[in-house]
Scaffold this active site. Sequence first.
Site, PDB file in Angstrom:
ATOM      1  N   TYR A   1       0.830  -1.207   0.000  1.00 57.84           N
ATOM      2  CA  TYR A   1       0.000   0.000   0.000  1.00 57.84           C
ATOM      3  C   TYR A   1       0.862   1.253   0.000  1.00 57.84           C
ATOM      4  O   TYR A   1       1.972   1.237   0.505  1.00 57.84           O
ATOM      5  CB  TYR A   1      -0.911   0.019   1.234  1.00 57.84           C
ATOM      6  CG  TYR A   1      -2.050  -0.964   1.200  1.00 57.84           C
ATOM      7  CD1 TYR A   1      -2.354  -1.703   0.070  1.00 57.84           C
ATOM      8  CD2 TYR A   1      -2.839  -1.172   2.333  1.00 57.84           C
ATOM      9  CE1 TYR A   1      -3.405  -2.610   0.059  1.00 57.84           C
ATOM     10  CE2 TYR A   1      -3.885  -2.076   2.331  1.00 57.84           C
ATOM     11  CZ  TYR A   1      -4.161  -2.795   1.197  1.00 57.84           C
ATOM     12  OH  TYR A   1      -5.199  -3.693   1.198  1.00 57.84           O
TER      13      TYR A   1
ATOM     14  N   GLY B   1     -16.640   2.835  -3.535  1.00 56.37           N
ATOM     15  CA  GLY B   1     -17.478   4.033  -3.439  1.00 56.37           C
ATOM     16  C   GLY B   1     -18.718   4.011  -4.302  1.00 56.37           C
ATOM     17  O   GLY B   1     -19.585   4.880  -4.161  1.00 56.37           O
TER      18      GLY B   1
END
Length: 344
Positions: free
Chosen positions: A53, A238
């Site tokens: 990440y 989202g």
Amino acid sequence: MKYTTLPHTDVKVSSICLGTMTFGEQNTEAEAHEQLDFALDKGINFLDTAEMYPVAARQETTGRTERYIGSWLQKNGNRDKVVIATKIAGPNRGMEYLRDDLSFTAANIRQALEKSLTQLRTDYIDLYQLHWPERKSNMFGQRGFTIQDDAWEDNFKAVLETFDALIKEGKIRHIGVSNETPWGVMRFLEESKQHGLPRIKTIQNPYSLLNRTFEVGLSETCYREKVGLLAYSPLGFGTLTGKFLTGEHPNARIKLFPRFSRYSSAQSTNAVRKYQEVAHSFGLTLTEMALAFVQQQQFVTATIIGATNLEQLDENIKTHSITLTDEMIKAINYIQELIPNPAP
């Protein structure tokens, strides 16, 4: 906040886990610290990260997420207040900049773990996970297994032996898998039982209204074997907020990184629209319904949420108190039958 325990452990975790893969790409270090402070204040004690990440993964930013968490831990001296999960990347994803060899050998696992410990500024990891199988398998956008040439040789026992040594050294408390299949889960459990080796406690796989493939095979496996699901992408990057139905959001992750297009296909968009109509008919936002659906599944130990600002984070956290009725579930299942798993 609701709490549970990681299966087969005494580790108490919040039912909502803070996902951190925006830290270092969409969020600055200061913003990351704000999110961590806010989440802890709201009762979240479970953090998920990974050596690769932030997302989208690239050499220039890799490791930033762990470093931002590490600087927060050092600043606040609150390591004992949080349960930290991180992950080792494997082969098949084109991230050779992490290590020359990405296979799960003892040397590579140790190298990756030591780097994560350094970046996180901690002496131990509460939950160390294999980010995806070392073998070629169905993951990331595939509904089923495709037979293909694979040089991988069965090494489940060897991997568990490495973890056994690291647990005895105090560097890892528990282990888990991610993006795994029913076969992979059962092989790990089989080796654990036969040889007295550490047991995988969790599996981190996608699960949402747009992707319920976990229910085929894995849900029964994990329910009966008591392996807890850490559900990621519960809002489908989202899309299950409904925000993309009303206009452009140029700074949203799905717009910044078009490679995650599976959540914005015509089928997915159609499903999102229908799910939003259901949510509104019951007086809920789509975000509330989508997260509540995941959170109340029996096989889910924690739901991993992520946000780029405190407003989003606050809205997501508040959903922990919502319970969907049988009538709501029936309406949700009807849409799943019409448009099954449009974003695997």
